[in-house]
Design an enzyme around this catalytic site. Structure first.
Site, short mmCIF file in Angstrom:
data_model
loop_
_atom_site.label_atom_id
_atom_site.label_comp_id
_atom_site.label_asym_id
_atom_site.label_seq_id
_atom_site.Cartn_x
_atom_site.Cartn_y
_atom_site.Cartn_z
N GLY A 14 47.58 41.83 46.95
CA GLY A 14 48.75 41.37 46.17
C GLY A 14 49.30 40.01 46.53
O GLY A 14 50.50 39.76 46.37
N THR A 15 48.43 39.07 46.95
CA THR A 15 48.99 37.74 47.23
C THR A 15 49.38 37.01 45.95
O THR A 15 50.31 36.21 45.95
CB THR A 15 48.03 36.86 48.08
OG1 THR A 15 46.87 36.56 47.31
CG2 THR A 15 47.67 37.53 49.38
N ASN A 16 48.67 37.27 44.86
CA ASN A 16 49.09 36.65 43.59
C ASN A 16 50.40 37.25 43.10
O ASN A 16 51.26 36.54 42.57
CB ASN A 16 47.99 36.77 42.53
CG ASN A 16 46.95 35.68 42.69
OD1 ASN A 16 47.21 34.52 42.39
ND2 ASN A 16 45.79 36.04 43.22
N MET A 92 41.27 45.75 39.83
CA MET A 92 39.83 45.92 39.86
C MET A 92 39.33 47.03 38.92
O MET A 92 38.51 47.85 39.29
CB MET A 92 39.37 46.22 41.29
CG MET A 92 39.70 45.12 42.29
SD MET A 92 39.04 43.51 41.80
CE MET A 92 37.31 43.79 42.16
N ILE A 94 38.40 47.67 34.57
CA ILE A 94 38.27 47.02 33.26
C ILE A 94 39.15 47.76 32.26
O ILE A 94 39.08 48.99 32.15
CB ILE A 94 36.79 47.00 32.83
CG1 ILE A 94 36.01 46.13 33.82
CG2 ILE A 94 36.65 46.47 31.40
CD1 ILE A 94 34.52 46.23 33.70
N LEU A 95 40.00 47.00 31.57
CA LEU A 95 40.88 47.64 30.59
C LEU A 95 40.09 47.95 29.32
O LEU A 95 39.27 47.15 28.86
CB LEU A 95 42.04 46.70 30.25
CG LEU A 95 43.06 46.50 31.38
CD1 LEU A 95 43.94 45.29 31.12
CD2 LEU A 95 43.90 47.76 31.56
N ASN A 109 44.97 37.20 33.07
CA ASN A 109 44.28 37.52 34.33
C ASN A 109 44.03 36.24 35.10
O ASN A 109 43.99 35.16 34.52
CB ASN A 109 42.93 38.19 34.00
CG ASN A 109 42.14 38.57 35.24
OD1 ASN A 109 42.70 39.06 36.22
ND2 ASN A 109 40.84 38.31 35.21
N HIS A 111 41.18 34.58 37.82
CA HIS A 111 39.82 34.80 38.33
C HIS A 111 39.45 33.62 39.23
O HIS A 111 39.68 32.47 38.87
CB HIS A 111 38.85 34.92 37.15
CG HIS A 111 37.45 35.21 37.58
ND1 HIS A 111 37.03 36.47 37.96
CD2 HIS A 111 36.37 34.39 37.72
CE1 HIS A 111 35.75 36.42 38.30
NE2 HIS A 111 35.33 35.17 38.17
C1 GRF Z 1 42.16 37.05 43.59
O1 GRF Z 1 41.17 36.21 44.12
C2 GRF Z 1 42.10 37.06 42.08
O2 GRF Z 1 41.71 35.84 41.53
C3 GRF Z 1 41.08 38.11 41.80
O3 GRF Z 1 41.28 39.10 42.77
C4 GRF Z 1 41.90 38.51 43.91
C5 GRF Z 1 43.16 39.26 44.15
O4 GRF Z 1 43.85 38.84 45.29
N1 GRF Z 1 41.16 38.59 40.44
P1 GRF Z 1 45.34 39.29 45.54
O5 GRF Z 1 45.37 40.82 45.47
O6 GRF Z 1 46.20 38.67 44.48
O7 GRF Z 1 45.66 38.79 46.91
#
Ligand code: GRF
Length: 204
Positions: A14-16, A92, A94-95, A109, A111
């Site tokens: 969950g860093t994003n 992780m 697929i919807l 999303n 990526h």
């Molecule tokens: C990120 O690299 C994102 O681009 C990909 O999965 C990873 C998730 O990282 N879809 P986080 O859980 O947000 O740290």
């Protein structure tokens, strides 16, 4: 509480999600997170929610007899919260088609590659093996195909000869945290129009 409501789907660290939370707390992103849903029990992303007083829920895919039923349960929760945008942040799974159709143009999303290069799993490893000198990350609308919807924003990073997959992932991740909140801001300012495969961005 702000009017623009986000729903977020996570599976892992969950860093994003954290970058989005930070951007909201810094008042750069004028939105609120209505609900975070994880398909993985104990995902560190859920702890981040608890720490910031954000409502979150683990939904166990095993409680449903098929993928569509699981997606419907997720959709129902987001409907209840009236979310304006759904952000996949390390989700992780697929919807399914019907979920995408129900929230058409409202799911984005991130990526860790410069799509359309290196979709799918382990894109950083794919980039190193392909010998590219630059890689990066992409925020895109989600359509029925994996990692191939219209591109909203991208950011590039160099790939060095000495890089392993972890080095490159870390360099890309820094950029992810910059462009994800930025893309959400563009969306909520109503500046994005999808035109075929392209996303056109209006000036302010
Ligand atoms: C990120 O690299 C994102 O681009 C990909 O999965 C990873 C998730 O990282 N879809 P986080 O859980 O947000 O740290």
């Amino acid at each position: 509480m702000n009017e623009f409501r986000l729903g977020i789907l996570v599976s892992g660290r969950g860093t994003n999600l954290q970058a989005i939370i930070d951007s909201i707390e810094k008042e750069e992103l004028p939105a609120s997170i209505s609900l975070v849903i994880s398909n993985k029990i104990g995902a560190p992303a859920l702890e981040r929610c608890a720490k910031h007083g954000i409502e979150s829920q683990f939904i166990d895919p095993k409680d449903f007899s098929n993928k569509d039923e699981f997606d419907n349960a997720v959709a129902e929760l987001f409907y209840e919260k009236n979310v304006d945008l759904i952000c996949l942040a390390g989700y992780m799974r697929i919807l399914g088609k019907s979920f995408i159709k129900n929230f058409e143009g409202k799911v984005i999303n991130i990526h860790p590659s410069l799509l359309p290069a290196f979709p799918g799993l382990h894109p950083q490893k794919q980039a190193i093996e392909a010998g590219v000198k630059f890689s990066g990350c992409t925020v895109h609308f989600v359509n029925e195909e994996v990692d191939e919807g219209p591109i909203i924003l991208q950011s590039t990073v160099p790939v060095y000869d000495s890089d392993n997959s972890d080095d490159l992932s870390a360099r890309i991740l820094e950029q992810e945290h910059v462009i994800y909140p930025r893309a959400i801001i563009l969306f909520l300012e109503n500046r994005l129009t999808i035109s075929g495969r392209r996303v056109l961005c209006k000036n302010k």
